[in-house]
Design a protein around this motif. Structure first.
Motif, PDB file in Angstrom:
ATOM      1  N   LEU A  88      10.574  -3.856   0.972  1.00 21.46           N
ATOM      2  CA  LEU A  88      10.748  -3.589  -0.454  1.00 21.46           C
ATOM      3  C   LEU A  88      10.435  -4.833  -1.278  1.00 21.46           C
ATOM      4  N   ALA A  89      10.895  -5.980  -0.808  1.00 22.02           N
ATOM      5  CA  ALA A  89      10.625  -7.231  -1.535  1.00 22.02           C
ATOM      6  C   ALA A  89       9.122  -7.487  -1.594  1.00 22.02           C
ATOM      7  N   GLU A  90       8.430  -7.232  -0.504  1.00 21.13           N
ATOM      8  CA  GLU A  90       6.983  -7.441  -0.488  1.00 21.13           C
ATOM      9  C   GLU A  90       6.282  -6.452  -1.416  1.00 21.13           C
ATOM     10  N   ALA A  91       6.759  -5.197  -1.418  1.00 19.47           N
ATOM     11  CA  ALA A  91       6.163  -4.186  -2.291  1.00 19.47           C
ATOM     12  C   ALA A  91       6.352  -4.566  -3.761  1.00 19.47           C
ATOM     13  N   THR A 124       0.844   4.545   7.303  1.00 21.55           N
ATOM     14  CA  THR A 124       1.473   3.313   6.839  1.00 21.55           C
ATOM     15  C   THR A 124       0.969   2.128   7.662  1.00 21.55           C
ATOM     16  N   CYS A 125       0.767   1.025   7.002  1.00 23.60           N
ATOM     17  CA  CYS A 125       0.351  -0.198   7.691  1.00 23.60           C
ATOM     18  C   CYS A 125       1.520  -0.750   8.507  1.00 23.60           C
ATOM     19  N   GLY A 126       1.286  -0.991   9.784  1.00 20.08           N
ATOM     20  CA  GLY A 126       2.324  -1.543  10.646  1.00 20.08           C
ATOM     21  C   GLY A 126       2.538  -3.033  10.442  1.00 20.08           C
ATOM     22  N   VAL A 127       1.699  -3.682   9.663  1.00 25.33           N
ATOM     23  CA  VAL A 127       1.832  -5.126   9.407  1.00 25.33           C
ATOM     24  C   VAL A 127       2.644  -5.363   8.140  1.00 25.33           C
ATOM     25  N   CYS A 128       2.244  -4.706   7.037  1.00 26.77           N
ATOM     26  CA  CYS A 128       2.928  -4.959   5.757  1.00 26.77           C
ATOM     27  C   CYS A 128       3.879  -3.829   5.353  1.00 26.77           C
TER      28      CYS A 128
END
Ligand code: SF4
Length: 95
Positions: free
Chosen positions: A11-14, A55-59
Motif C-alpha cells: 500500500l505504501a508503494e502504491a 498482479t506483479c509478484g515483485v511490486c
C-alpha cells in the motif's frame, strides 16, 4: 514476513506511485505503449494471479493498471518509464 507487513509495504508503494503520477499531471501512455508493457508482464515469470486479477509478484501492482501510468517502470527493467516530453501534447481549441 507477516501478511499485514506485506500489505502495508504494498500500500505504501502504491501511494508513492499515485503521488508521483499526480505530481506529473496524471500522464498515461499510448494504447500501443500500454500493450507492449502488458505483453511484457503477461510473459513475465513474476506475474501472479490474485482475486484482483493479474498482479506483479515483485511490486504487487495490477498489471492491468500500472502499465498505463507513464511515470511507472518495471523494477526488473522489462519495460521502462517513458518521459512525458516524448509524447506530443494534445492541443485544445478555445471557444
Ligand atoms: S512489472 Fe515487471 S516484474 Fe512485474 S510482472 Fe510486469 S514485467 Fe514482471
Amino acid at each position: 514476513m507477516h501478511i499485514f507487513a506485506v500489505l502495508s509495504a504494498t500500500l505504501a508503494e502504491a501511494l508513492q506511485s499515485v503521488e508521483k503520477w499526480r505530481a506529473a499531471g496524471f500522464p498515461v501512455v499510448t494504447a500501443a505503449e500500454f500493450h507492449a508493457r502488458k505483453a511484457a508482464c503477461d510473459a513475465c515469470p513474476k506475474l501472479t494471479h490474485t482475486a484482483l486479477g493479474p498482479t506483479c509478484g515483485v511490486c504487487g501492482c495490477s498489471t492491468r493498471l500500472k502499465p498505463w501510468l507513464r511515470t511507472e517502470k518495471c523494477k526488473l527493467r522489462r519495460w521502462v518509464c517513458i518521459p512525458a516530453a516524448a509524447v506530443p501534447q494534445l492541443s485544445r481549441k478555445s471557444g
